[in-house]
Design a protein around this motif. Sequence first.
Motif, PDB file in Angstrom:
ATOM      1  N   LEU A  98       7.304  11.578  30.626  1.00 60.40           N
ATOM      2  CA  LEU A  98       5.987  10.942  30.506  1.00 60.40           C
ATOM      3  C   LEU A  98       5.323  11.312  29.182  1.00 60.40           C
ATOM      4  O   LEU A  98       4.694  10.469  28.537  1.00 60.40           O
ATOM      5  CB  LEU A  98       5.100  11.344  31.685  1.00 60.40           C
ATOM      6  N   GLN A  99       5.462  12.557  28.768  1.00 57.68           N
ATOM      7  CA  GLN A  99       4.913  12.987  27.482  1.00 57.68           C
ATOM      8  C   GLN A  99       5.645  12.310  26.332  1.00 57.68           C
ATOM      9  O   GLN A  99       5.034  11.903  25.332  1.00 57.68           O
ATOM     10  CB  GLN A  99       5.018  14.506  27.352  1.00 57.68           C
ATOM     11  N   LYS A 119       4.376   8.785  25.945  1.00 57.12           N
ATOM     12  CA  LYS A 119       2.925   8.636  25.822  1.00 57.12           C
ATOM     13  C   LYS A 119       2.598   7.806  24.587  1.00 57.12           C
ATOM     14  O   LYS A 119       3.018   8.140  23.476  1.00 57.12           O
ATOM     15  CB  LYS A 119       2.273  10.015  25.721  1.00 57.12           C
ATOM     16  N   SER A 159      -5.345   5.457  23.482  1.00 55.92           N
ATOM     17  CA  SER A 159      -5.910   5.894  24.759  1.00 55.92           C
ATOM     18  C   SER A 159      -6.195   4.668  25.618  1.00 55.92           C
ATOM     19  O   SER A 159      -5.888   3.535  25.235  1.00 55.92           O
ATOM     20  CB  SER A 159      -7.207   6.678  24.527  1.00 55.92           C
TER      21      SER A 159
END
Length: 259
Positions: free
Chosen positions: A150-151, A154, A158
Amino acid sequence: MEYPFEKYRSTTRDKEAFFKWLPNVSAALPEYFRALSVAHHSIEQKNMFNQPQGIRQSTGLTSSLNLLMVAMVNDRVVGVNADLAKFIDALRILVLKWYSFGHDLKACVYFGYYYYTHKSASEHEVRQQLDAVRFLVDESSRETVDPVVLQLLKPPNSRRWYAAENHIGDKLFPLTVQTGDFARVDLPRPAYQVSFKASQMYDLRVPITLTDQELERPQIGNGKAIVSCPSCGQKCRIDVYKRMEIKCPTCHQVWMQSA
């Protein structure tokens, strides 16, 4: 003039993790990038009226997209039953990530041209491929919950955007989209559609669609503005300036925002 994302790069550690944790995607992306580059060359060729001659049918985009989407499901980048918008956004993030390892800029430019400017056609193509992919993979496939992956996936944006007088901007990243590069749409749901039609400076760091839940219109009156903290949602009342630095009194998050 360089594209806004042109200097975006990932670390060697990120690249190694990408190949380790996403082996199927890593194997499929080179062919997809090759096809995107060929397609970019195709639209660069002009006819006697200085118009693009169109995309060659032999670029291999369709087959390479199919293989990449199967790889995305097998590596659990996205769940097989995710909606169309989720698949396209995941494609955007993967293309930008692969570019950040030092791969072809023209592939990204064509991706931007096709997915931002020709949204209906690109959505139709992905929808067709998605219908086919669902017959090729495990129907129970779900998106990964592994924090490492997930990181790694990313995005450099935002989910907290604001609407200013002549642009929309990201509260937590230095990303802006100027008037003429986005439009208000009501279907299938109220949102802002990013196209980059005015500037043609496709920025793959920016989502193709920003929903009303992601974009805030500040309440402005009597020289004051009420805005929400992008981290905790706290309402903040501040003096209005052309460019404002705001600090949340609750969680102490600091961000920049324009009026």
